[in-house]
Design an enzyme around this catalytic site. Structure first.
Site, short mmCIF file in Angstrom:
data_model
loop_
_atom_site.label_atom_id
_atom_site.label_comp_id
_atom_site.label_asym_id
_atom_site.label_seq_id
_atom_site.Cartn_x
_atom_site.Cartn_y
_atom_site.Cartn_z
N GLU A 258 -40.77 36.81 -52.75
CA GLU A 258 -40.68 35.43 -53.24
C GLU A 258 -41.30 34.34 -52.17
OE1 GLU A 258 -41.24 34.92 -56.35
OE2 GLU A 258 -39.88 35.80 -57.57
N ASP B 128 -42.38 48.16 -56.46
CA ASP B 128 -40.98 47.53 -56.64
C ASP B 128 -40.31 48.23 -58.04
OD1 ASP B 128 -43.01 46.51 -58.35
OD2 ASP B 128 -42.77 44.43 -57.16
N HIS C 46 -46.30 35.44 -54.58
CA HIS C 46 -45.58 36.52 -54.24
C HIS C 46 -46.38 37.45 -54.39
CE1 HIS C 46 -44.50 36.99 -58.83
NE2 HIS C 46 -45.11 38.00 -58.56
N ASN D 187 -46.91 32.19 -57.70
CA ASN D 187 -46.30 31.37 -56.69
C ASN D 187 -46.77 32.01 -55.20
OD1 ASN D 187 -44.94 33.55 -56.65
ND2 ASN D 187 -42.85 32.41 -57.03
#
Ligand code: F6R
Length: 252
Positions: free
Chosen positions: A156, A67, A151, A149
């Site tokens: 997400e 990313d 990801h 979380n």
């Protein structure tokens, strides 16, 4: 999924570095997927130290990062491109033309198609990136960190499992976790990320997790749940995933 619980961050980093280096020894023209963040820093430091000893290390390897932030040029000090230069690429014999990261500014698209919108330029960049991975013959070995979380890359919670490289909006928790890389504390809102579909096509995947802050995500992954609410759970469906987790993250 194969689990390996190790004593410490240092041990996790050494095991991961050895996996990476032995994969290159076996396949010198390996196509690698690479993460940024705190987790892989120790692995990169060990890989750099090892490669300094040998002359031939990354000379035929192709890398694809997971990313990059939208709006940051590769030269921006907080870009993932700069991170990779600082932690790995600046110290090894990888060839410039074999390094791939999404371009968060999509500068080339504006040059080639004057008058297009920002959104259109980024869309073209995402297509170019997917195409580059496909032309490399797809990812052979991909290392991942784990978000608190759940990801992976910047996918997400709620991300469909079949997603490809695209522009995403970062969650507040991800922005808070990454604020340390931005001197003013203001993290970009958007990023270009490989999709869950792109990542899961990697022939082999290594997921690294270290520290207490990852414990909840690790235990959810261990539960065997498979749901887009928890993006990392896509790994439960992959046939060649190895998790290397330190005791603090495993809670053992
Ligand atoms: C980074 C990335 C992210 C991180 C994750 C964990 O390229 O794709 O998914 O792996 O946010 O970050 P750290 O390692 O900083 O806890």
């Amino acid at each position: 999924m194969k689990w390996q619980v190790v004593d410490s961050y240092e041990e996790m980093s050494s095991v991961a570095a050895e996996i990476l280096l032995s994969a290159i020894r076996k396949t010198p023209d390996l196509v690698l997927g690479l993460p940024t963040g705190k987790t892989p820093e120790g692995m990169y430091a060990r890989v750099v130290a090892e490669c300094r000893r040998g002359s031939h290390c990354f000379s035929d390897v192709k890398t694809f990062n997971l990313d990059e932030y939208v709006g940051l040029s590769p030269w921006h000090p907080s870009s993932y491109s700069s991170y990779m230069k600082q932690h790995l690429f600046g110290h090894i014999d990888v060839r410039e033309e074999n390094i791939n990261l999404p371009d968060g500014t999509a500068a080339w698209a504006f040059e080639r198609h004057p008058g297009i919108t920002h959104a259109e330029a980024l869309e073209l960049e995402c297509m170019r990136y997917e195409d580059a991975i496909a032309r490399a013959g797809s990812l052979q070995l991909t290392f991942l960190g784990l978000g608190r979380n759940g990801h992976i890359a910047f996918n997400e919670p709620g991300t469909p499992f079949d997603t490809r490289t695209r522009v995403v909006t970062l969650s507040e928790s991800t922005k808070r976790a990454n604020a340390r890389y931005f001197p003013g504390g203001v993290t970009p809102d958007k990023a270009i990320t490989m999709g869950l579909g792109t990542i899961s096509e990697s022939a082999a995947i290594i997921l690294l997790a270290s520290g207490e802050s990852k414990r909840e995500a690790v235990s959810r992954l261990r539960s065997g749940e498979v749901s887009p609410d928890f993006p990392a759970s896509i790994l439960n469906r992959h046939h060649d995933v190895r998790l290397i987790v330190d005791r603090a993250a495993a809670g053992d």
